[in-house]
Design a protein around this motif. Structure first.
Motif, PDB file in Angstrom:
ATOM      1  N   ARG A  24       0.835  -1.218   0.000  1.00 50.45           N
ATOM      2  CA  ARG A  24       0.000   0.000   0.000  1.00 50.45           C
ATOM      3  C   ARG A  24       0.866   1.263   0.000  1.00 50.45           C
ATOM      4  N   SER A  25       1.897   1.303   0.859  1.00 49.50           N
ATOM      5  CA  SER A  25       2.742   2.506   0.928  1.00 49.50           C
ATOM      6  C   SER A  25       3.499   2.706  -0.393  1.00 49.50           C
ATOM      7  N   GLU A  38      -3.610   5.893   3.622  1.00 45.07           N
ATOM      8  CA  GLU A  38      -3.320   4.449   3.636  1.00 45.07           C
ATOM      9  C   GLU A  38      -4.117   3.857   4.785  1.00 45.07           C
TER      10      GLU A  38
HETATM   11 MG   LIG Z   1       2.391   0.761   4.767  1.00 42.35          MG
END
Ligand SMILES: [Mg+2]
Ligand SMILES: Nc1nc2c(ncn2[C@@H]2O[C@H](COP(=O)(O)OP(=O)(O)OP(=O)(O)O)[C@@H](O)[C@H]2O)c(=O)[nH]1
Length: 227
Positions: A24-25, A38
């Protein structure tokens, strides 16, 4: 008399979600979504499933689609959700394997699914090959591959040549997938410049079609908010 209050156009809220360690990051960075949120991982056994109610939801799959993803995706509005099949470098043996998997998910989920190597997409945003890196790659371009870039250990094996430190630095900087793409391109044309090589790697990450669709959806979300 007080000044009229300035009216700001509303901007879509974006969530980047998925299982823990899905990327995700990295995907958020690859798409330069500085203002995106996030979410907590959707599979945290100790916490609640995050509420996915943004105007635009980027759902990141770490190369695999699990029942938890399928269940959650079935609850999300298709017109507000983009699915990213991240870690495409770990799917099968070539890009077409990841593209075929993404196609299958697009059909079964009813949502466009984009293959991506987010680590490489992020790396190509931050700088190019140095002359030393380029010369290390060119020096090894004729080595049989596979097995040369089969694993990081193969690529950095000290017995191959005296430049194992340079190869280790290359690996840390560009990832195995990036190196493998760069070597394939240099085998085809050893005269490629660092700039062209960077464009090839950028394209090989899969970021462009995702970026384009993201912007299309963002525009739609903006229009919805202004109605
Ligand atoms: Mg992350
Ligand atoms: N091979 C590969 N690894 C990736 C890719 N994208 C992310 N990773 C790796 O996957 C791991 C998790 O990436 P993150 O971006 O931190 O994932 P996350 O979902 O934010 O993880 P948490 O917030 O810790 O749950 C890191 O080691 C990344 O380097 C990719 O496209 N390919």
């Amino acid at each position: 008399m007080s000044a009229p209050r300035e009216r700001h156009a509303p901007t879509p809220r974006i969530q980047v979600t998925g299982r823990a360690r899905a990327g995700r990051s990295t995907v958020r960075n690859a798409l330069s979504l500085l203002s995106a949120e996030e979410t907590a991982p959707v599979d945290d056994p100790c916490g609640p499933v995050p509420t996915l109610d943004a105007d635009l939801i980027v759902y990141v799959l770490p190369g695999t689609l699990h029942p938890v993803d399928r269940r959650l995706l079935a609850t999300l509005p298709a017109d507000r959700t983009l699915v990213v099949l991240n870690k495409a470098d770990a799917i099968g043996t070539r890009w077409s394997d990841a593209a075929a998997t993404a196609e299958t998910h697009t059909e079964s989920l009813g949502m466009p699914t984009f293959p991506l190597v987010a680590t490489l997409a992020t790396r190509t945003r931050t700088g190019t090959f140095t002359p030393a890196e380029l010369s290390t790659l060119i020096g090894h371009r004729t080595r049989p591959d596979p097995p040369f870039t089969l694993t990081g250990d193969h690529f950095t094996a000290p017995g191959l040549a005296p430049d194992s430190t340079a190869r280790r630095d290359l690996l840390a900087d560009w990832t195995l997938y990036g190196i493998s793409c760069a070597l394939a391109a240099l085998r085809h044309d050893p005269g490629l410049t660092a700039r062209v090589l960077l464009q090839i790697l950028h394209s090989a990450s899969g970021i462009d079609p995702l970026h384009e669709e993201f912007h299309r959806r963002y525009e739609q979300a903006t229009t919805r908010l202004r109605r």
